[in-house]
Write an enzyme that holds these catalytic residues in place. Structure first.
Site, mmCIF file in Angstrom:
data_model
loop_
_atom_site.group_PDB
_atom_site.id
_atom_site.type_symbol
_atom_site.label_atom_id
_atom_site.label_comp_id
_atom_site.label_asym_id
_atom_site.label_seq_id
_atom_site.Cartn_x
_atom_site.Cartn_y
_atom_site.Cartn_z
ATOM 1 N N HIS A 41 8.995 -2.655 0.155
ATOM 2 C CA HIS A 41 8.078 -3.561 0.819
ATOM 3 C C HIS A 41 8.873 -4.833 1.071
ATOM 4 C CE1 HIS A 41 4.849 -6.286 0.853
ATOM 5 N NE2 HIS A 41 4.766 -5.742 2.298
ATOM 6 N N GLU A 93 9.187 -5.770 -2.825
ATOM 7 C CA GLU A 93 9.050 -5.292 -3.947
ATOM 8 C C GLU A 93 8.888 -3.920 -3.401
ATOM 9 O OE1 GLU A 93 4.611 -7.507 -4.167
ATOM 10 O OE2 GLU A 93 4.480 -6.467 -2.976
ATOM 11 N N ASN A 115 0.348 -8.869 -2.215
ATOM 12 C CA ASN A 115 -0.226 -9.826 -1.359
ATOM 13 C C ASN A 115 -1.578 -10.153 -2.275
ATOM 14 O OD1 ASN A 115 0.899 -9.854 1.041
ATOM 15 N ND2 ASN A 115 0.256 -7.666 1.490
HETATM 16 N N1 LIG Z 1 4.420 -9.017 9.834
HETATM 17 C C1 LIG Z 1 4.369 -8.828 8.863
HETATM 18 O O1 LIG Z 1 4.238 -9.594 8.194
HETATM 19 C C2 LIG Z 1 5.277 -7.486 8.113
HETATM 20 C C3 LIG Z 1 4.767 -7.709 6.221
HETATM 21 C C4 LIG Z 1 5.453 -6.856 5.745
HETATM 22 C C5 LIG Z 1 5.436 -5.109 5.584
HETATM 23 N N2 LIG Z 1 4.609 -4.908 6.748
HETATM 24 C C6 LIG Z 1 4.052 -4.033 7.383
HETATM 25 O O2 LIG Z 1 4.983 -2.999 8.346
HETATM 26 C C7 LIG Z 1 4.470 -2.272 8.867
HETATM 27 C C8 LIG Z 1 5.657 -2.575 10.367
HETATM 28 O O3 LIG Z 1 4.081 -4.117 11.036
HETATM 29 P P1 LIG Z 1 4.696 -4.358 11.924
HETATM 30 O O4 LIG Z 1 4.440 -6.181 11.522
HETATM 31 O O5 LIG Z 1 6.205 -4.443 12.053
HETATM 32 O O6 LIG Z 1 4.062 -4.134 12.846
HETATM 33 P P2 LIG Z 1 4.513 -4.169 14.724
HETATM 34 O O7 LIG Z 1 3.348 -4.457 15.391
HETATM 35 O O8 LIG Z 1 5.468 -5.305 15.137
HETATM 36 O O9 LIG Z 1 5.445 -2.964 14.970
HETATM 37 C C9 LIG Z 1 4.945 -1.366 14.681
HETATM 38 C C10 LIG Z 1 6.217 -0.922 15.244
HETATM 39 O O10 LIG Z 1 5.963 0.837 15.450
HETATM 40 C C11 LIG Z 1 6.220 1.235 16.068
HETATM 41 N N3 LIG Z 1 5.560 3.109 16.508
HETATM 42 C C12 LIG Z 1 4.041 2.443 16.027
HETATM 43 N N4 LIG Z 1 4.125 4.087 16.264
HETATM 44 C C13 LIG Z 1 5.416 4.589 15.922
HETATM 45 C C14 LIG Z 1 5.799 5.949 15.194
HETATM 46 N N5 LIG Z 1 4.817 7.299 15.512
HETATM 47 N N6 LIG Z 1 7.221 6.175 15.567
HETATM 48 C C15 LIG Z 1 8.029 5.277 15.280
HETATM 49 N N7 LIG Z 1 7.372 4.234 15.659
HETATM 50 C C16 LIG Z 1 6.371 3.698 15.968
HETATM 51 C C17 LIG Z 1 5.030 0.606 17.310
HETATM 52 O O11 LIG Z 1 5.260 0.529 18.458
HETATM 53 C C18 LIG Z 1 5.762 -1.161 16.730
HETATM 54 O O12 LIG Z 1 6.850 -1.523 18.000
HETATM 55 C C19 LIG Z 1 3.272 -2.242 7.914
HETATM 56 O O13 LIG Z 1 3.084 -0.881 8.447
HETATM 57 C C20 LIG Z 1 3.155 -3.208 7.973
HETATM 58 O O14 LIG Z 1 1.698 -3.231 7.075
HETATM 59 C C21 LIG Z 1 4.215 -5.900 8.044
#
Ligand SMILES: NC(=O)c1ccc[n+]([C@@H]2O[C@H](COP(=O)([O-])OP(=O)(O)OC[C@H]3O[C@@H](n4cnc5c(N)ncnc54)[C@H](O)[C@@H]3O)[C@@H](O)[C@H]2O)c1
Length: 281
Positions: A138, A150, A188
């Site tokens: 994470h 993490e 979180n």
């Molecule tokens: N944004 C934050 O601050 C943050 C921090 C830590 C963890 N996360 C976690 O990281 C992950 C991504 O978050 P994010 O903020 O980058 O989201 P985001 O919406 O910016 O990006 C997600 C991407 O995944 C793509 N996607 C969807 N289905 C897919 C598939 N089957 N194969 C490949 N790509 C696919 C989407 O098209 C999109 O481009 C989530 O699990 C989120 O909980 C986010």
């Protein structure tokens, strides 16, 4: 370990790909549509351009780092990679589908990690035939800046997998902490209920949004106030994490504040919509 596969080219996936490439790894980044892949690669290029302008890296280094990253829409390109990190959207069914496909495509020894911010590693691992090689890694946003990772063990994650991922985080210049799977992990579970409480303080009319944030910055030495932080994370994301904590623990202390839910319903998501607890130009 040399070849890394990143699933998802959004905010987190592009940051993760950049950090791996900056540290000498060969990276393939995959999204469902080529336009998302290109957007992710564009974000990385812009970040590196800014680093050159600030004198942090040279133009040659920028070109080298970009040369280590390749975009694709084809999951079959994961067939000979050493390590996979998934950063697709926060949805259990989608993540399970992705892990099932990766399990079929990847070599036997490949570790499959997820960057989920709240979902169960054990449940994601259950969609594969290699649960001992599935783990949470994470990262925090923005990935190139934030030091913490993490490293989360699911119920069947092996010590070997844990140690490999811990070392990998260190190779990226990050500081890993060991976490046993639990809703919200460490950060979180503590941070998001604090933000929720600040929303309660606002709803009760105890103080204005800016005074609540000023109080926490000066009184608790936080670099950013809890309401501005909620706007930065996205109020929808904060609500989703509170909902997960509440439903997983079944404990009323994790009840999402009704004002948070109302704001999300009104589209007041924070920075990304221009308005949340504060306004953004
Ligand atoms: N944004 C934050 O601050 C943050 C921090 C830590 C963890 N996360 C976690 O990281 C992950 C991504 O978050 P994010 O903020 O980058 O989201 P985001 O919406 O910016 O990006 C997600 C991407 O995944 C793509 N996607 C969807 N289905 C897919 C598939 N089957 N194969 C490949 N790509 C696919 C989407 O098209 C999109 O481009 C989530 O699990 C989120 O909980 C986010």
């Amino acid at each position: 370990m040399q070849k890394i596969f990143v699933v998802g080219a959004g905010t987190m996936g592009s940051g993760i790909a950049q950090v791996f490439a900056e540290n000498g790894f060969d990276v393939i980044i995959r999204d469902v549509d080529i336009k998302f892949v290109e957007r992710g690669l564009g974000v990385i290029e812009n970040n590196l351009k800014r680093s050159v302008e600030k004198g942090k890296i040279t133009e040659e280094e920028k070109i080298k780092v970009l040369g280590r990253i390749k975009g694709t829409v084809d999951i079959n390109e994961a067939k000979d990679v050493d390590f996979v990190i998934e950063a697709a959207i926060e949805n259990m069914e989608i993540k399970k589908q992705i892990f099932k496909e990766l399990d079929n495509v990847c070599k036997e020894g490949t570790i499959l990690a997820t960057n989920t911010s709240s979902l169960s590693i054990t449940e994601i691992a259950s969609s594969t035939a290699r649960p001992e090689k599935v783990i949470g890694m994470h990262f925090f946003n923005p990935v190139p800046v934030m030091k913490l990772v993490e490293v989360i063990k699911g119920m069947k994650t092996s010590e070997e997998t844990f140690n490999t991922v811990k070392e990998l985080a260190q190779k990226l210049g990050k500081t890993p902490v060991e976490v046993n799977e639990a809703p919200g992990f460490v950060v979180n579970r503590i941070l998001i209920p604090m933000i929720n409480e600040a929303i309660g303080v606002l709803a009760d009319g105890v103080a204005s949004a800016s005074d609540i944030d000023e109080a926490m910055k000066l009184g608790a030495n936080h670099p950013i106030g809890p309401l501005a932080l909620s706007d930065l994370i996205g109020n929808d994301v904060v609500l989703a994490i509170m909902d997960t904590l509440y439903s997983e623990f079944n404990d009323s202390k994790y009840r999402p504040h009704p004002l948070l839910r109302k704001m999300v319903r009104a589209g007041l998501l924070g920075r990304k919509t221009g308005k949340g607890f504060f306004e953004y130009k």
